[in-house]
Enzyme design. Structure first.
Site, PDB file in Angstrom:
ATOM      1  N   LYS A 301       0.776  -1.248   0.172  1.00 55.23           N
ATOM      2  CA  LYS A 301      -0.100  -0.065   0.043  1.00 55.23           C
ATOM      3  C   LYS A 301       1.027   1.260  -0.023  1.00 55.23           C
ATOM      4  O   LYS A 301       0.486   2.357  -0.652  1.00 55.23           O
ATOM      5  CB  LYS A 301      -0.773   0.016   1.209  1.00 55.23           C
ATOM      6  CG  LYS A 301      -1.923  -1.005   1.237  1.00 55.23           C
ATOM      7  CD  LYS A 301      -3.235  -0.972   2.256  1.00 55.23           C
ATOM      8  CE  LYS A 301      -4.095  -2.118   2.202  1.00 55.23           C
ATOM      9  NZ  LYS A 301      -5.082  -1.772   2.787  1.00 55.23           N
ATOM     10  N   ASN A 322      -4.641   2.062  -1.413  1.00 54.42           N
ATOM     11  CA  ASN A 322      -5.238   0.875  -1.553  1.00 54.42           C
ATOM     12  C   ASN A 322      -6.274   0.666  -2.784  1.00 54.42           C
ATOM     13  O   ASN A 322      -6.894  -0.423  -2.950  1.00 54.42           O
ATOM     14  CB  ASN A 322      -6.261   0.725  -0.266  1.00 54.42           C
ATOM     15  CG  ASN A 322      -7.507   1.146  -0.272  1.00 54.42           C
ATOM     16  OD1 ASN A 322      -7.659   2.458  -0.696  1.00 54.42           O
ATOM     17  ND2 ASN A 322      -8.328   0.509   0.451  1.00 54.42           N
TER      18      ASN A 322
END
Length: 456
Positions: A301, A322
């Site tokens: 991420k 994300n």
């Protein structure tokens, strides 16, 4: 929005490989496979204990409830048969004589046998020529040479199976499928190769393999998932591909959630798990507009931010992405963060009923609360920023103390080393957010904190 695939059914058949130890069990499994949605079954004769060609083939072929592919795989091609080669080939000839729908021959023995069978039975079953490759998937050029030699045997269908060392090798598999002159089956085994199975119909593949319930095969989706979660019979060349970029990825429930949502929205798309080892290689290879967007999971991420052409301000402030969308038109990758609001509003909803004004709670139940974030990676950063925006008091724990301090500074919180979590005493209760891999599948009963903290 893309058009739905609707009731469209592509030409790909769902195939269940059967590896029972007896002919009688093969028949039982064939009926089970049909009930679970298989269109065809692959019967592995080399798995049958003390195989008797005349008796066992008669039992299998005369009682088949759906088309069968007969395979008698030798040890030198990854199978279990170690006996006399002439007897093995004679059994395959017999299967053809008895009316098997497909006979699978290895490339090494195919040329002579195919001519023999086609001269003998001009309207007999079809012949598949197969090749199982050792090591990584070859280059497009080498695959092209292999396919040309397989087609030259007169095969009705060809099958190429490789071992995937990296998900980017699947682009070569897709190229093979879309350029082959005869019906083709091509896929890579293992978690990194799973998308070669799921996306096979998009690129013109003839068979999609799926395992039966209760007889799972590593690296294969189940028949139920193929039919219900992925709806592979509705995939076509226009289907847009979405997926979870993560490592590991098998634990994800994303396909079970997103694929029904895509169908509900009448969008011709599929969401698949993508086991990625190298982000740069992945985004370089899968740059086609057909790969329209991604969820991003552990551990990427934060690292994935550098591969986005543009990053939404919230994601930029968090330092983690994300969700990535490939923008139509220019194809640029736009990064977002939905973890922040998604996780915090879910926590707020769980704490009490709320009254909303313009979509936001006037008085968040997090205001003034002690909020413990365990893990200072991408997920932890998103949760911490969201909790801080609601007025929570943050304490960040991480195995890397400097990393914890960095996040703590960003949210005006306190940093502590992960080891001290076992002795941490919250003030009048605290909210614990686990943003670590601890507790992920298959160890779902594990927690990063002492039970007294997690229940306080």
């Amino acid at each position: 929005m893309g058009s739905t695939a609707g009731a469209f059914k592509n030409s790909a058949m769902v195939c269940a490989p059967l590896m029972a130890r007896s002919a009688e069990q093969m028949v039982i499994d064939m009926h089970s496979a049909k009930a679970q949605g298989a269109d065809v079954v692959e019967v592995r004769l080399d798995c049958i204990h003390e195989f008797q060609p005349g008796q066992d083939l008669e039992t299998i072929i005369r009682n088949k409830p759906l088309p069968v592919i007969i395979v008698y795989r030798p040890k030198w091609e990854g199978g279990q048969y170690e006996g006399d080669e002439l007897k093995r080939l004679e059994a395959l000839r017999l299967a053809h004589d008895l009316g098997a729908d497909y006979i699978d021959f290895e490339l090494k023995v195919a040329s002579e046998l195919i001519g023999e069978l086609k001269n003998k039975h001009r309207n007999g079953g079809k012949v598949i020529v197969s090749s199982y490759l050792n090591g990584a998937t070859p280059s497009k050029e080498k695959l092209g040479d292999l396919v040309a030699s397989m087609q030259a045997t007169g095969a009705d269908m060809i099958k190429v199976v490789s071992n995937a060392d990296d998900i980017t090798e699947m682009e070569r598999i897709f190229y093979l499928l879309s350029h082959c002159e005869v019906p083709a089956v091509a896929y890579s085994v293992g978690e990194r190769g799973l998308i070669s199975q799921l996306l096979c119909p998009k690129f013109g593949g003839a068979l999609v393999y799926g395992s039966m319930e209760g007889n799972s095969i590593p690296g294969l989706p189940t028949l139920d998932n193929l039919k219900e979660a992925y709806k592979v019979d509705c995939i076509d060349s226009d289907t847009k591909v979405f997926g979870l970029v993560s490592k590991p990825v098998s634990h994800s429930k994303g396909p079970l959630l997103h694929n029904p949502a895509l169908r509900h929205a009448s969008f011709n798309g599929i969401y698949v798990p993508m086991f990625v080892d190298d982000l740069k290689k992945f985004f370089d290879v899968f740059a086609s507009p057909d790969f329209a967007g991604y969820s991003v999971g552990f551990p990427y991420k934060e690292a994935v931010v550098q591969f986005c052409d543009e990053v939404h301000p919230l994601a930029k402030s968090i330092g983690a992405v994300n969700t990535i969308i490939r923008r139509p038109g220019d194809g640029k990758l736009i990064g977002y963060n939905t973890d922040c609001e998604g996780s915090i509003t879910a926590i707020e909803d769980a704490l009490r009923d709320q009254k909303y004004v313009n979509g936001r709670s006037l008085n968040s139940p997090l205001a003034g609360k002690q909020f413990v974030v365990v893990g200072a990676g991408g997920a932890g950063r998103a949760i911490a920023v969201g909790a801080r925006s609601r007025g929570a008091r943050l304490i960040v724990f991480d195995i890397d103390l400097e990393r914890a301090k960095c996040l703590a500074r960003a949210v005006s919180g306190e940093a502590q080393h992960f080891e001290s979590l076992a002795h941490f005493q919250p003030e009048n209760g605290a909210i614990l957010a686990n943003a670590t891999p601890i507790g992920m599948h298959p160890s779902t009963d594990r927690i990063p904190a002492a039970e007294v903290l997690s229940t306080s």
